[in-house]
Design a protein around this motif. Structure first.
Motif, PDB file in Angstrom:
ATOM      1  N   VAL A 117       0.835  -1.202   0.000  1.00 59.22           N
ATOM      2  CA  VAL A 117       0.000   0.000   0.000  1.00 59.22           C
ATOM      3  C   VAL A 117       0.860   1.237   0.000  1.00 59.22           C
ATOM      4  N   LYS A 118       0.540   2.160  -0.904  1.00 61.38           N
ATOM      5  CA  LYS A 118       1.215   3.449  -0.906  1.00 61.38           C
ATOM      6  C   LYS A 118       0.518   4.363   0.089  1.00 61.38           C
ATOM      7  N   THR A 119       1.249   4.914   0.995  1.00 66.78           N
ATOM      8  CA  THR A 119       0.655   5.810   1.970  1.00 66.78           C
ATOM      9  C   THR A 119       0.492   7.190   1.357  1.00 66.78           C
ATOM     10  N   PRO A 120      -0.731   7.727   1.343  1.00 64.72           N
ATOM     11  CA  PRO A 120      -0.948   9.061   0.790  1.00 64.72           C
ATOM     12  C   PRO A 120      -0.204  10.090   1.632  1.00 64.72           C
ATOM     13  N   PRO A 121      -0.008  11.302   1.088  1.00 70.19           N
ATOM     14  CA  PRO A 121       0.652  12.342   1.867  1.00 70.19           C
ATOM     15  C   PRO A 121      -0.062  12.537   3.192  1.00 70.19           C
ATOM     16  N   PRO A 122       0.685  12.721   4.282  1.00 64.55           N
ATOM     17  CA  PRO A 122       0.057  12.894   5.589  1.00 64.55           C
ATOM     18  C   PRO A 122      -0.929  14.053   5.578  1.00 64.55           C
ATOM     19  N   ILE A 123      -2.051  13.859   6.251  1.00 65.71           N
ATOM     20  CA  ILE A 123      -3.047  14.909   6.376  1.00 65.71           C
ATOM     21  C   ILE A 123      -2.984  15.433   7.799  1.00 65.71           C
ATOM     22  N   ARG A 124      -2.879  16.723   7.927  1.00 67.68           N
ATOM     23  CA  ARG A 124      -2.777  17.313   9.259  1.00 67.68           C
ATOM     24  C   ARG A 124      -4.172  17.453   9.862  1.00 67.68           C
ATOM     25  N   ILE A 125      -4.405  16.715  10.906  1.00 62.42           N
ATOM     26  CA  ILE A 125      -5.648  16.813  11.653  1.00 62.42           C
ATOM     27  C   ILE A 125      -5.273  16.990  13.115  1.00 62.42           C
ATOM     28  N   ASP A 126      -5.721  18.068  13.703  1.00 66.39           N
ATOM     29  CA  ASP A 126      -5.383  18.347  15.100  1.00 66.39           C
ATOM     30  C   ASP A 126      -6.230  17.481  16.021  1.00 66.39           C
ATOM     31  N   LEU A 127      -5.583  16.497  16.646  1.00 64.64           N
ATOM     32  CA  LEU A 127      -6.250  15.622  17.597  1.00 64.64           C
ATOM     33  C   LEU A 127      -5.723  15.905  18.993  1.00 64.64           C
ATOM     34  N   THR A 128      -6.615  15.907  19.964  1.00 65.00           N
ATOM     35  CA  THR A 128      -6.169  16.037  21.344  1.00 65.00           C
ATOM     36  C   THR A 128      -5.520  14.725  21.764  1.00 65.00           C
ATOM     37  N   PRO A 129      -4.704  14.725  22.814  1.00 62.91           N
ATOM     38  CA  PRO A 129      -4.090  13.478  23.280  1.00 62.91           C
ATOM     39  C   PRO A 129      -5.120  12.388  23.561  1.00 62.91           C
ATOM     40  N   ARG A 130      -6.270  12.767  24.135  1.00 65.09           N
ATOM     41  CA  ARG A 130      -7.290  11.758  24.433  1.00 65.09           C
ATOM     42  C   ARG A 130      -7.941  11.242  23.155  1.00 65.09           C
ATOM     43  N   GLU A 131      -8.172  12.121  22.174  1.00 64.10           N
ATOM     44  CA  GLU A 131      -8.712  11.668  20.894  1.00 64.10           C
ATOM     45  C   GLU A 131      -7.751  10.714  20.211  1.00 64.10           C
ATOM     46  N   GLN A 132      -6.453  11.009  20.289  1.00 65.02           N
ATOM     47  CA  GLN A 132      -5.454  10.125  19.692  1.00 65.02           C
ATOM     48  C   GLN A 132      -5.461   8.761  20.364  1.00 65.02           C
ATOM     49  N   ALA A 151      -8.528   1.564  16.353  1.00 68.68           N
ATOM     50  CA  ALA A 151      -7.766   0.903  15.285  1.00 68.68           C
ATOM     51  C   ALA A 151      -7.282  -0.470  15.719  1.00 68.68           C
ATOM     52  N   ALA A 152      -7.097  -0.658  17.034  1.00 66.97           N
ATOM     53  CA  ALA A 152      -6.663  -1.953  17.556  1.00 66.97           C
ATOM     54  C   ALA A 152      -7.817  -2.935  17.670  1.00 66.97           C
ATOM     55  N   GLY A 153      -9.036  -2.467  17.358  1.00 67.99           N
ATOM     56  CA  GLY A 153     -10.185  -3.356  17.349  1.00 67.99           C
ATOM     57  C   GLY A 153     -10.993  -3.373  18.629  1.00 67.99           C
ATOM     58  N   LEU A 154     -10.704  -2.461  19.589  1.00 65.85           N
ATOM     59  CA  LEU A 154     -11.433  -2.442  20.846  1.00 65.85           C
ATOM     60  C   LEU A 154     -12.785  -1.757  20.682  1.00 65.85           C
ATOM     61  N   MET A 155     -13.776  -2.259  21.416  1.00 69.70           N
ATOM     62  CA  MET A 155     -15.096  -1.652  21.432  1.00 69.70           C
ATOM     63  C   MET A 155     -15.140  -0.560  22.502  1.00 69.70           C
ATOM     64  N   ILE A 158     -12.518   0.307  25.550  1.00 67.45           N
ATOM     65  CA  ILE A 158     -11.740   1.553  25.528  1.00 67.45           C
ATOM     66  C   ILE A 158     -11.965   2.334  26.821  1.00 67.45           C
ATOM     67  N   ALA A 159     -13.231   2.408  27.253  1.00 64.60           N
ATOM     68  CA  ALA A 159     -13.555   3.129  28.482  1.00 64.60           C
ATOM     69  C   ALA A 159     -12.826   2.531  29.674  1.00 64.60           C
ATOM     70  N   LYS A 160     -12.777   1.200  29.723  1.00 64.01           N
ATOM     71  CA  LYS A 160     -12.103   0.528  30.828  1.00 64.01           C
ATOM     72  C   LYS A 160     -10.608   0.803  30.804  1.00 64.01           C
ATOM     73  N   GLN A 161     -10.013   0.753  29.614  1.00 62.62           N
ATOM     74  CA  GLN A 161      -8.570   0.953  29.503  1.00 62.62           C
ATOM     75  C   GLN A 161      -8.174   2.392  29.801  1.00 62.62           C
ATOM     76  N   LEU A 162      -9.019   3.345  29.404  1.00 57.06           N
ATOM     77  CA  LEU A 162      -8.703   4.751  29.622  1.00 57.06           C
ATOM     78  C   LEU A 162      -9.284   5.277  30.937  1.00 57.06           C
ATOM     79  N   GLU A 163      -9.977   4.379  31.661  1.00 55.63           N
ATOM     80  CA  GLU A 163     -10.570   4.741  32.954  1.00 55.63           C
ATOM     81  C   GLU A 163     -11.499   5.944  32.824  1.00 55.63           C
ATOM     82  N   THR A 164     -12.415   5.833  31.875  1.00 56.73           N
ATOM     83  CA  THR A 164     -13.422   6.868  31.677  1.00 56.73           C
ATOM     84  C   THR A 164     -14.756   6.195  31.414  1.00 56.73           C
ATOM     85  N   SER A 165     -15.785   6.982  31.116  1.00 54.09           N
ATOM     86  CA  SER A 165     -17.110   6.408  30.888  1.00 54.09           C
ATOM     87  C   SER A 165     -17.315   6.064  29.414  1.00 54.09           C
TER      88      SER A 165
END
Length: 228
Positions: A157-172, A179-183, A187-194
């Protein structure tokens, strides 16, 4: 008219549960416990869409998909992979093999329904375009652009040019876990949030990337280098 689906999975419990959910959503579902049985069913009736497990004995999902794509009758049939193999390399291999969507187990049944609806709608548009010369030209141009993302000599796969999208640390963090396949619950359990907070972050990610489903979000993120 309800869509006709073919579900292929060697796990009886999961196969029956997914079949019941799809039928409750109005679809007509044929089932097969192996790729061999699925191939025999394909000879009898062409489904509107195929949902297949990847890890199956004798003939796995990748081989089954190749068999379909090598046959002119099934080249355009949408295929969804359901699999416990959620690594980036596995997803890329699936897309390179010609799969239309890749959903990691465990998955949310509502997400599967959304993906099925989306692919069937696209298939309807594609069929209409094939009957309209002007629309067919546009469809071919789009297809050529998509094929251009693959290197014809190496298959990488050819990776397209990077697209700049400003994500917060929590969004990232949420994007990486999606992307790892978690529901959402995982995710809530791993990040200790609701779960509600996770849903908000996922919605923000949809908005920032212009995607409408988790599968589209993951594909977009992988293609544009937004996640590892």
């Amino acid at each position: 008219m309800a869509g006709k689906l073919l579900l292929v999975d060697d796990e009886p419990g999961l196969r029956e549960a997914v079949q019941a959910y799809l039928e409750d959503s109005g679809y007509v579902v044929q089932v097969a416990s192996s790729a061999k049985d699925a191939w025999e069913l394909l000879q009898q009736q062409l489904p509107d869409l195929v949902i297949s497990d990847v890890m199956m004995p004798q003939v796995d999902g990748y081989q089954f998909l190749k068999q379909m794509r090598d046959d002119d009758r099934f080249k355009a049939t949408p295929v969804i992979f359901l699999t416990a193999r959620g690594m980036k390399a596995d997803r890329i291999a699936g897309y390179q093999a010609g799969v239309d969507a890749y959903l990691s187990k465990p998955f949310d049944p509502d997400e599967l329904i959304a993906i099925v609806q989306n692919l069937l709608e696209r298939r309807t548009v594609a069929v209409a375009a094939s009957q309209n010369p002007e629309m067919e030209g546009i469809a071919k141009q789009i297809a050529a652009e998509l094929r251009g993302m693959l290197n014809p000599t190496s298959g990488i796969v050819k990776t397209p040019p990077p697209i700049r999208i400003d994500l917060t640390p929590r969004e990232q963090s949420v994007l990486d876990l999606v992307a790892a396949g978690l529901m959402n619950k995982e995710i809530a359990k791993q990040l200790e949030t609701s779960v509600r907070n996770v849903e908000k972050y996922v919605s923000r990610l949809f908005g920032k990337t212009g995607t409408n489903s988790r599968t589209e979000l993951v594909r977009y993120a992988l293609e544009h280098g937004l996640t590892n």
